[in-house]
Write an enzyme that holds these catalytic residues in place. Structure first.
Site, mmCIF file in Angstrom:
data_model
loop_
_atom_site.group_PDB
_atom_site.id
_atom_site.type_symbol
_atom_site.label_atom_id
_atom_site.label_comp_id
_atom_site.label_asym_id
_atom_site.label_seq_id
_atom_site.Cartn_x
_atom_site.Cartn_y
_atom_site.Cartn_z
ATOM 1 N N HIS A 128 -10.996 -15.028 -4.298
ATOM 2 C CA HIS A 128 -12.213 -14.900 -3.487
ATOM 3 C C HIS A 128 -13.372 -14.308 -4.277
ATOM 4 O O HIS A 128 -14.519 -14.371 -3.836
ATOM 5 C CB HIS A 128 -11.944 -14.079 -2.214
ATOM 6 C CG HIS A 128 -11.757 -12.610 -2.426
ATOM 7 N ND1 HIS A 128 -10.523 -12.024 -2.581
ATOM 8 C CD2 HIS A 128 -12.644 -11.598 -2.494
ATOM 9 C CE1 HIS A 128 -10.655 -10.716 -2.724
ATOM 10 N NE2 HIS A 128 -11.941 -10.434 -2.673
ATOM 11 N N ASP A 158 -4.414 -15.538 -3.484
ATOM 12 C CA ASP A 158 -5.731 -14.980 -3.747
ATOM 13 C C ASP A 158 -5.854 -14.505 -5.190
ATOM 14 O O ASP A 158 -6.419 -13.445 -5.468
ATOM 15 C CB ASP A 158 -6.055 -13.831 -2.791
ATOM 16 C CG ASP A 158 -7.535 -13.435 -2.846
ATOM 17 O OD1 ASP A 158 -8.364 -14.311 -3.146
ATOM 18 O OD2 ASP A 158 -7.844 -12.250 -2.615
ATOM 19 N N GLY A 230 -16.033 -3.930 -4.312
ATOM 20 C CA GLY A 230 -16.297 -3.960 -5.737
ATOM 21 C C GLY A 230 -15.028 -3.813 -6.555
ATOM 22 O O GLY A 230 -14.996 -4.128 -7.739
ATOM 23 N N ASN A 231 -13.932 -3.329 -5.914
ATOM 24 C CA ASN A 231 -12.660 -3.152 -6.604
ATOM 25 C C ASN A 231 -11.791 -4.413 -6.577
ATOM 26 O O ASN A 231 -10.715 -4.424 -7.179
ATOM 27 C CB ASN A 231 -11.852 -2.011 -5.974
ATOM 28 C CG ASN A 231 -12.316 -0.643 -6.430
ATOM 29 O OD1 ASN A 231 -12.874 0.120 -5.652
ATOM 30 N ND2 ASN A 231 -12.100 -0.330 -7.695
ATOM 31 N N SER A 232 -12.206 -5.439 -5.878
ATOM 32 C CA SER A 232 -11.355 -6.617 -5.692
ATOM 33 C C SER A 232 -10.830 -7.134 -7.014
ATOM 34 O O SER A 232 -11.575 -7.342 -7.956
ATOM 35 C CB SER A 232 -12.131 -7.744 -5.017
ATOM 36 O OG SER A 232 -11.678 -7.952 -3.727
ATOM 37 N N GLY A 288 11.353 -23.866 3.522
ATOM 38 C CA GLY A 288 11.043 -24.744 4.646
ATOM 39 C C GLY A 288 11.402 -24.139 5.983
ATOM 40 O O GLY A 288 11.960 -24.812 6.854
ATOM 41 N N ILE A 289 11.084 -22.852 6.149
ATOM 42 C CA ILE A 289 11.342 -22.189 7.426
ATOM 43 C C ILE A 289 10.099 -21.411 7.840
ATOM 44 O O ILE A 289 9.239 -21.099 7.016
ATOM 45 C CB ILE A 289 12.531 -21.207 7.361
ATOM 46 C CG1 ILE A 289 12.220 -20.066 6.365
ATOM 47 C CG2 ILE A 289 13.813 -21.927 6.993
ATOM 48 C CD1 ILE A 289 13.187 -18.907 6.442
ATOM 49 N N GLY A 291 9.351 -17.845 10.221
ATOM 50 C CA GLY A 291 10.084 -16.755 10.850
ATOM 51 C C GLY A 291 9.329 -15.459 10.762
ATOM 52 O O GLY A 291 8.150 -15.418 10.422
#
Length: 494
Positions: A128, A158, A230-232, A288-289, A291
Site C-alpha cells: 500500500h 501487503d 509514516g512507519n508503514s 481450499g477451505i 474456517g
C-alpha cells in the site's frame, strides 16, 4: 453504553494531494546473510538497545513516492443542464441530471520508511506504500538518493519488493520471526510523520494475530513499540539488531498510536521476496477451505443461543466450507472437521495455519491432523494454487494477448457516442486471435472495469492471470456501433 468505532489504520496515512503537503509511509525489509548475534541479557537484567539500534539503523531508508497528475472523465451532478446547456456545449450529456466532464487529478506525493535487504539494492516495503506510484525515490541515512523500480508486489500480504541501482549498501540482517517470544523486547524503526528516522521500543505483545478487514494472509506480530503514520513497512528488529517483521498497520481510535502496532513476520516476508524475484508473483499454496478459530466459532454459537457440540477439543480450526476442486476436498476433508495440527505443529488459530502455508508452494505436500466427530484422523494434502492445479503461476503481460492497442481518438468518441476505449490496431498469434477478437474492435471494459489507458489494460491482464479464473471478459464496440462481448482465456490450451 456509548459505541466507539475502532479503526485499522495503515501506517501510510498522511497523503498530500495537489497543493497540500504530502506524507505516505513506507518501509523495507532485508534478506542479507545472518551475522553472529549479540549476547542476550540475563533474565531480569536491563536491556541495552543501543547495539540493536546501531546495527539496524543504517539499513532503514526514507522512501518518497509521487503519483503524477492524470486526466479522468467523471459524472457531474447538474440538475439544470437542460436549461443552461441545451445543446451540450460544455460536456457530454449523461442521464439523470448528470453530464460527463474531463478533470485533471492533482499530483499526489508521499513519504515513508524502508529497509535495505541486500547490498545490491533490494528493498522490502508494504504494497500500500508504493501501489500506483509513478516515481519512487529512496534516501539513505547518509543522504544518498536513488530512483527505485518495483520488482513485484503482493496485495494478499501487503508486501512489495523494490530495487535501486546501488552497490555495497548497508543491508540489514534477517532474523527468524518464529523464534520471537511474547514479552521479548523489539524496536520499531521508521519515518513517522516524515520527521526523520525514529526508533521506538516495546515488547512483542502477541503473535499470530489476525485483524478483520485486512489482508487475505494474516498472521501479525503485535507490539507496543510505538508505530505511527509514516512507519508503514518499517523495520521491527530484535535486540540483536535482526529484522523480524515489516511494520504494516496500527490499531487506533484516533489514527495515531494507542498501544497496538502490527508487523508482518519475516517468515512470510522471505517467501514473498523469493517468489517475486524468481517468478514475478507469489506462488500461493492453498488447502481450499474456509474456517475460523474453533474458540471463535463456539463463541458465535453461544451468542446465538445454540448448543456448542463436543468437538473433542477446545483448540483448533473449525472447517466451515471445503472447495469442491480444492486440495482439502481431494484429501477427504469435510465441513465440520476440526484441524488440530499441520506436519506435527499444533494449531489453535487460523493465523497460525496461514503463516505456515505462506512458506509453501503449489505441489508441496503437508500432513493435516484433524478431528471428525471426536475421532482423530490424518491426511496427506497436495497443496494447489488458486486456479486449482499445481502449476507455477506467472504474471502475464500484454504480450499474451497478441495484439497492439491505442486509445481512441476524439473523432471516434464523437462518432460512436462513447467517452473512452482502446482500439485493437493489430492482431497477432495469441489470446485475442484464439478468442476471435478482430482488428478494429474497441475495448471498453475488461472484467467490468473501464479501459481508458494501456496501463489499465496491463493491470487487468496481470490481475486476471494470477486469479482463480484467468479469463478476460471483454465488452466493447465495433466501428459500426455494434456492441460485442468476448471471453478471452489467458491460459494456454483454453
Amino acid at each position: 453504553m456509548k459505541n466507539v468505532k475502532n479503526y485499522l489504520v495503515y501506517a501510510s496515512c498522511i497523503v498530500a494531494i495537489a497543493f497540500s503537503a504530502a506524507s505516505f509511509a513506507k518501509v523495507y525489509a532485508s534478506n542479507a546473510p545472518s551475522s553472529s548475534p549479540a549476547s542476550s541479557p540475563a533474565a531480569g537484567q536491563p536491556v541495552d538497545l543501543t547495539y540493536a539500534t546501531d546495527k539496524a539503523l543504517p539499513s532503514v531508508v526514507t522512501v518518497k513516492v509521487v503519483q503524477n497528475s492524470k486526466t479522468q472523465t467523471i459524472e457531474v451532478e447538474d440538475p439544470f443542464s437542460d436549461f443552461f446547456d441545451p445543446f451540450g456545449f460544455f460536456g457530454q450529456r449523461g442521464q439523470g441530471g448528470t453530464r460527463k466532464q474531463r478533470v485533471q487529478t492533482p499530483k499526489k506525493q508521499g513519504s515513508g520508511s524502508g529497509v535495505i535487504i541486500s547490498a545490491d539494492g533490494y528493498i522490502v516495503t508494504n504494497n500500500h506504500v508504493v501501489e500506483g506510484a509513478d516515481e519512487i525515490t529512496v534516501i539513505l541515512t547518509d543522504n544518498r538518493e536513488f530512483s527505485a523500480t518495483i520488482v513485484g508486489n503482493d496485495q494478499n500480504t501487503d508486501l512489495a519488493l523494490i530495487k535501486v541501482s546501488g552497490k555495497n549498501l548497508p543491508a540489514i540482517t534477517i532474523g527468524d520471526s518464529q523464534k520471537l517470544r511474547i514479552g521479548e523486547w523489539v524496536l520499531a524503526i521508521g519515518n513517522p510523520y516524515n520527521i526523520g528516522t525514529t526508533v521506538t521500543a516495546g515488547i512483542v505483545s502477541a503473535k499470530a494475530r489476525s485483524m478483520s478487514g485486512g489482508n487475505s494472509v494474516q498472521s501479525f506480530i503485535q507490539t507496543d513499540a510505538a508505530i505511527n503514520p509514516g512507519n508503514s513497512g518499517g523495520a521491527l528488529v530484535n535486540t540483536n539488531g535482526e529484522l523480524v517483521g515489516i511494520n504494516s498497520m496500527l490499531y487506533s481510535q484516533t489514527g495515531s498510536y494507542s498501544g497496538y502496532g502490527f508487523a508482518i513476520p519475516t517468515t512470510i516476508m522471505n517467501k514473498v521476496v523469493n517468489d517475486l524475484k524468481t517468478y514475478g508473483t507469489v506462488q500461493r499454496a492453498l488447502i481450499g477451505i474456509q474456517g475460523s478459530d474453533l474458540s471463535s466459532y463456539s463463541d458465535g454459537l453461544k451468542q446465538q443461543g445454540k448448543e456448542v457440540p463436543d468437538f473433542g477439543t477446545i483448540n483448533g480450526i473449525y472447517v466451515a466450507e471445503v472447495a469442491e476442486d480444492g486440495a482439502g476436498a481431494a484429501a477427504g476433508l469435510k465441513k465440520g472437521d476440526v484441524i488440530t495440527a499441520i506436519d506435527g505443529k499444533q494449531l489453535s488459530k487460523m493465523a497460525e495455519l496461514q503463516e505456515y502455508l505462506a512458506n509453501k508452494r503449489p505441489g508441496d505436500k503437508v500432513t493435516i491432523t484433524y478431528l471428525r466427530e471426536k475421532n482423530k484422523k490424518s491426511a496427506t494434502v497436495t497443496l494447489k494454487n488458486a486456479q486449482g492445479n499445481t502449476n507455477v503461476v506467472k504474471t502475464a503481460d500484454l504480450d499474451v494477448l497478441g495484439g497492439n492497442f491505442r486509445e481512441i481518438t476524439k473523432e471516434q468518441k464523437e462518432q460512436l457516442g462513447v467517452n473512452y476505449g482502446l482500439e485493437v490496431t493489430k492482431v497477432n498469434n495469441g489470446a485475442l486471435k484464439n478468442a476471435g477478437v478482430p482488428k478494429g474492435f474497441i475495448i471498453q471494459k475488461v472484467n467490468d472495469q473501464p479501459m481508458k489507458t494501456l496501463d489499465e489494460l496491463q493491470e487487468a491482464v496481470k490481475s486476471a492471470s494470477t486469479s482463480k479464473e484467468p479469463v478476460l471478459f471483454i465488452q466493447g464496440i465495433f466501428p459500426t456501433g455494434k456492441k460485442a462481448y468476448y471471453a478471452v482465456p489467458l491460459e494456454e490450451g483454453k
